[in-house]
Design a protein around this motif. Sequence first.
Motif, short mmCIF file in Angstrom:
data_model
loop_
_atom_site.label_atom_id
_atom_site.label_comp_id
_atom_site.label_asym_id
_atom_site.label_seq_id
_atom_site.Cartn_x
_atom_site.Cartn_y
_atom_site.Cartn_z
N LEU A 184 2.68 30.24 -20.39
CA LEU A 184 1.76 30.83 -19.42
C LEU A 184 1.55 32.32 -19.70
CD1 LEU A 184 0.20 31.22 -16.74
CD2 LEU A 184 2.42 31.30 -15.58
N ILE A 185 2.62 33.06 -19.92
CA ILE A 185 2.53 34.50 -20.16
C ILE A 185 1.71 34.77 -21.42
CG2 ILE A 185 3.84 36.58 -20.73
CD1 ILE A 185 6.12 35.40 -18.98
N GLN A 186 1.87 33.92 -22.41
CA GLN A 186 1.11 34.10 -23.65
C GLN A 186 -0.39 33.96 -23.40
OE1 GLN A 186 2.32 31.50 -26.86
NE2 GLN A 186 1.55 32.90 -28.41
N ILE A 187 -0.78 32.94 -22.66
CA ILE A 187 -2.20 32.74 -22.34
C ILE A 187 -2.69 33.86 -21.42
CG2 ILE A 187 -3.84 31.24 -21.11
CD1 ILE A 187 -2.15 28.85 -22.10
N ASN A 188 -1.87 34.22 -20.45
CA ASN A 188 -2.24 35.31 -19.53
C ASN A 188 -2.48 36.61 -20.30
OD1 ASN A 188 -2.11 35.95 -16.38
ND2 ASN A 188 -1.21 37.67 -17.46
N SER A 189 -1.67 36.86 -21.32
CA SER A 189 -1.79 38.09 -22.11
C SER A 189 -3.07 38.09 -22.95
CB SER A 189 -0.56 38.26 -23.02
OG SER A 189 0.60 38.41 -22.24
N ARG A 234 3.30 27.30 -33.81
CA ARG A 234 3.65 28.70 -33.54
C ARG A 234 3.83 29.00 -32.05
NH1 ARG A 234 -1.40 31.64 -36.20
NH2 ARG A 234 -0.65 30.31 -37.91
N VAL A 235 3.11 28.27 -31.19
CA VAL A 235 3.24 28.47 -29.75
C VAL A 235 4.63 28.04 -29.27
CG1 VAL A 235 2.35 27.80 -27.49
CG2 VAL A 235 0.76 28.24 -29.36
N GLU A 236 5.06 26.87 -29.75
CA GLU A 236 6.39 26.38 -29.37
C GLU A 236 7.50 27.25 -29.97
OE1 GLU A 236 6.71 24.34 -27.11
OE2 GLU A 236 4.72 23.44 -27.04
N PHE A 237 7.25 27.76 -31.17
CA PHE A 237 8.24 28.62 -31.82
C PHE A 237 8.54 29.84 -30.95
CE2 PHE A 237 9.38 32.05 -34.84
CZ PHE A 237 10.53 31.48 -35.40
N LEU A 238 7.49 30.46 -30.45
CA LEU A 238 7.65 31.65 -29.61
C LEU A 238 8.43 31.32 -28.34
CD1 LEU A 238 6.87 34.66 -29.32
CD2 LEU A 238 4.90 33.89 -27.99
N ALA A 239 8.08 30.22 -27.69
CA ALA A 239 8.75 29.84 -26.44
C ALA A 239 10.23 29.55 -26.67
CB ALA A 239 8.06 28.63 -25.82
N VAL A 240 10.54 28.88 -27.77
CA VAL A 240 11.93 28.56 -28.09
C VAL A 240 12.72 29.83 -28.40
CG1 VAL A 240 13.46 27.43 -29.77
CG2 VAL A 240 11.48 26.20 -28.86
#
Length: 274
Positions: A184-189, A234-240
């Motif tokens: 969520l924070i990634q999309i919000n940013s 890459r999205v999952e990598f960041l969250a992990v």
Amino acid sequence: MKILSIIFVLVFIGSLLIIIFSRSVILLDYLYLFIFKKPAFVHFLWRKPRELSSLDKQFLNHNFPFYKRLPQKKKKVFEHRIISFIADKEFQGRDGIIITEEMKLWVAATAIMLTFGMRNYKLPMLEIVLIYPDIYLSTVTKKYHKGEYNPYMRALVFSWKDFQQGYNIHNDNLNLGIHEFIHLIQINSYKKGDISAVIFTDTSKEIIRLLADETIRENLLKADYFRAYAFTNRVEFLAVLVEYFIESPTIFKEKFPAFYFKIREMLNYNFIGY
């Protein structure tokens, strides 16, 4: 007429000075960001902070080591942000689950922990928190999920069973709440242009560039440290990475300091320090 003219001129000059001051502050803010790679200020409160009840504070001390380690002044900021976050969001239960104040506190504290180094923490891309008792059938993917962010509804969805399991074990680097909030924070940013959003977006891109380096990626795979799901995309990598940063920061820092320091820069706080 002369008096009206003088008043008009004074109002015009006053308005002009306010505009110049505002633009100067914004310019200085971005200059500070360019030099130090962090916001000039984060925890400034315009009014007296709102405090949680003693029971809520006890709950946070017991369940959130991050909050427990904060100095008293920062704890007040944390509590104020929790109250503001809860007031700003709608919480809905699904499949018979009843939303409790404790649930709201769990969810809000997770959000505030992750955005504590950011100036803007309310995450306007989130309006609704949906909570199911267990895994649920997603209306988006038509598959069963433990959690997800739905950008069309601006909704964050959790299986409560799995959300709580993420906090029951503090060092397994698996935390559903942290994982989904980072999405969520990634999309919000991406959608917002404030200082913290710029830092989060730019640093996350730097992390992905590190991942794209063949030598670094090979070392990551050989180390067998991050769980396999991290390499889904890459999205999952960041969250992990953030899950590891929160739950086992010391080991993470020792094994992959380059990634650790990028996450610290992205969130704008040193988890070990708190």
